[in-house]
Design a protein around this motif. Sequence first.
Motif, PDB file in Angstrom:
ATOM      1  N   ILE A   1      48.469  30.230  36.507  1.00  0.00           N
ATOM      2  CA  ILE A   1      48.260  29.096  35.596  1.00  0.00           C
ATOM      3  C   ILE A   1      47.483  28.009  36.338  1.00  0.00           C
ATOM      4  N   LYS A   2      46.497  27.436  35.678  1.00  0.00           N
ATOM      5  CA  LYS A   2      45.862  26.232  36.229  1.00  0.00           C
ATOM      6  C   LYS A   2      46.785  25.066  35.932  1.00  0.00           C
ATOM      7  N   ARG A   3      47.690  24.825  36.853  1.00  0.00           N
ATOM      8  CA  ARG A   3      48.814  23.945  36.556  1.00  0.00           C
ATOM      9  C   ARG A   3      48.404  22.491  36.345  1.00  0.00           C
ATOM     10  N   GLU A   4      47.517  21.988  37.176  1.00  0.00           N
ATOM     11  CA  GLU A   4      47.187  20.565  37.032  1.00  0.00           C
ATOM     12  C   GLU A   4      46.403  20.319  35.742  1.00  0.00           C
ATOM     13  N   ARG A   5      45.518  21.259  35.428  1.00  0.00           N
ATOM     14  CA  ARG A   5      44.784  21.145  34.166  1.00  0.00           C
ATOM     15  C   ARG A   5      45.736  21.183  32.967  1.00  0.00           C
ATOM     16  N   LEU A   6      46.685  22.112  33.024  1.00  0.00           N
ATOM     17  CA  LEU A   6      47.637  22.236  31.916  1.00  0.00           C
ATOM     18  C   LEU A   6      48.503  20.980  31.798  1.00  0.00           C
TER      19      LEU A   6
ATOM     20  N   GLN B   1      47.634  17.977  32.514  1.00  0.00           N
ATOM     21  CA  GLN B   1      46.828  16.925  31.892  1.00  0.00           C
ATOM     22  C   GLN B   1      46.665  17.154  30.389  1.00  0.00           C
ATOM     23  N   LEU B   2      46.384  18.405  30.031  1.00  0.00           N
ATOM     24  CA  LEU B   2      46.165  18.702  28.610  1.00  0.00           C
ATOM     25  C   LEU B   2      47.421  18.416  27.787  1.00  0.00           C
ATOM     26  N   LEU B   3      48.572  18.784  28.334  1.00  0.00           N
ATOM     27  CA  LEU B   3      49.818  18.606  27.578  1.00  0.00           C
ATOM     28  C   LEU B   3      50.454  17.248  27.856  1.00  0.00           C
ATOM     29  N   GLN B   4      49.858  16.500  28.775  1.00  0.00           N
ATOM     30  CA  GLN B   4      50.382  15.181  29.139  1.00  0.00           C
ATOM     31  C   GLN B   4      51.857  15.233  29.536  1.00  0.00           C
ATOM     32  N   LEU B   5      52.142  16.184  30.431  1.00  0.00           N
ATOM     33  CA  LEU B   5      53.525  16.333  30.901  1.00  0.00           C
ATOM     34  C   LEU B   5      53.688  15.599  32.228  1.00  0.00           C
ATOM     35  N   PRO B   6      54.751  14.809  32.366  1.00  0.00           N
ATOM     36  CA  PRO B   6      54.977  14.078  33.624  1.00  0.00           C
ATOM     37  C   PRO B   6      55.352  15.021  34.773  1.00  0.00           C
ATOM     38  N   ASP B   7      55.234  14.510  35.995  1.00  0.00           N
ATOM     39  CA  ASP B   7      55.515  15.294  37.197  1.00  0.00           C
ATOM     40  C   ASP B   7      56.952  15.794  37.254  1.00  0.00           C
TER      41      ASP B   7
ATOM     42  N   LEU C   1      70.639  22.650  22.419  1.00  0.00           N
ATOM     43  CA  LEU C   1      69.303  23.218  22.233  1.00  0.00           C
ATOM     44  C   LEU C   1      68.238  22.126  22.143  1.00  0.00           C
ATOM     45  N   GLN C   2      68.520  21.089  21.380  1.00  0.00           N
ATOM     46  CA  GLN C   2      67.495  20.051  21.194  1.00  0.00           C
ATOM     47  C   GLN C   2      67.189  19.307  22.497  1.00  0.00           C
ATOM     48  N   ASP C   3      68.104  19.372  23.456  1.00  0.00           N
ATOM     49  CA  ASP C   3      67.856  18.693  24.726  1.00  0.00           C
ATOM     50  C   ASP C   3      67.023  19.548  25.690  1.00  0.00           C
ATOM     51  N   LEU C   4      66.778  20.795  25.302  1.00  0.00           N
ATOM     52  CA  LEU C   4      66.005  21.691  26.181  1.00  0.00           C
ATOM     53  C   LEU C   4      64.544  21.758  25.798  1.00  0.00           C
ATOM     54  N   ILE C   5      64.232  21.223  24.628  1.00  0.00           N
ATOM     55  CA  ILE C   5      62.864  21.373  24.111  1.00  0.00           C
ATOM     56  C   ILE C   5      62.089  20.078  24.293  1.00  0.00           C
ATOM     57  N   ILE C   6      60.939  20.217  24.919  1.00  0.00           N
ATOM     58  CA  ILE C   6      60.108  19.074  25.294  1.00  0.00           C
ATOM     59  C   ILE C   6      59.004  18.913  24.250  1.00  0.00           C
TER      60      ILE C   6
END
Lengths: 189, 189
Positions: free
Chosen positions: A125-130, A132-138, B183-188
């Motif tokens: 997986i291109k993790r850093e790109r993903l 950014q795209l999904l805007q997921l925090p660290d 369940l709802q606490d596992l889904i982002i």
Amino acid sequence: MIDDLIRANRSCRRFHQEAAISRETLTGLVNLARLSASAANLQPLKYYLASSPQENGEIFSCLAWAGYLKDWPGPVEGERPSAYIIILLDREIAKEAGCDHGIAAQSILLGAREQGLAGCLIGSIKRERLRQLLQLPDRYEFLLVLALGKPQEEVVIEEVGPDGSIKYWRDAQGVHHVPKRRLQDLIIG
Amino acid sequence: MIDDLIRANRSCRRFHQEAAISRETLTGLVNLARLSASAANLQPLKYYLASSPQENGEIFSCLAWAGYLKDWPGPVEGERPSAYIIILLDREIAKEAGCDHGIAAQSILLGAREQGLAGCLIGSIKRERLRQLLQLPDRYEFLLVLALGKPQEEVVIEEVGPDGSIKYWRDAQGVHHVPKRRLQDLIIG
């Protein structure tokens, strides 16, 4: 029964992309993971669900497919997954996932298979790109992407040949062959 | 169907020790793991099977049980596992197992559960002592010990309470309670 389901549950990389998977189906699959074992019962896994064409496309652009098939860059448009479940480690709960994501992924894939779906676990997986795209925090670490869809591929298991190669391969008819080691070679002592 | 099996497949730590498990049964369970997914299809896992009272005793002496039950040192004689499957990484095949052992363990435990058995994944292992007792070379890394037997324990799943604790606990009747996140606490997202 579980033997049949495990045998039928082959990694699949080509799908009927037009066959949508509902969010309810994805949530039900996550529930199977939720009910599965977790080391010290910490349950540090979280799940990102995607089933819209736009998000599917973004996720697809971050994945590498089938490392042994050098001439095949992955499924073409129309044969791509119709949904993804991304398994994340919530680092605020645990620093490491152990093998929890393997347990969870197997529960999800067996559940999907029972419903006539199939999937593939993708760790490349291109993790850093993903991120950014999904805007997921660290806080969330990408462990695995599960690609899901209605299968459009025949996959057969066979015994490892005399050369010992475990590389899967695809024949002229497009059948995907997976060499598995012999049972007696897996048991020690 | 798979939902029922996953729900029924609870970690179990007290067994009818006198109920022997045949080597054929253990081999059949390993076959379920063999047929399951492996990263890059490398299949680096090997399995050590034990079902004799002597070997069972040796393995038992290397395990730590149920970290959250501070007053319980593990099952007493008569309630101990009647067999073990030890999941090993063959370092000559791969340097890391990824989450292959989670996938394998889930397949084995679901297969065991279908046969009326139950098990527990144990990662807290005196590894060097176990290596010496079983005379296993350094080539093999201990990943997990799966304890198996005919269950003699009631285990119930419940929702995590307001305090958020995920620590399992045992009530006055000996029932083992396992809080699972919602369940709802596992889904982002």
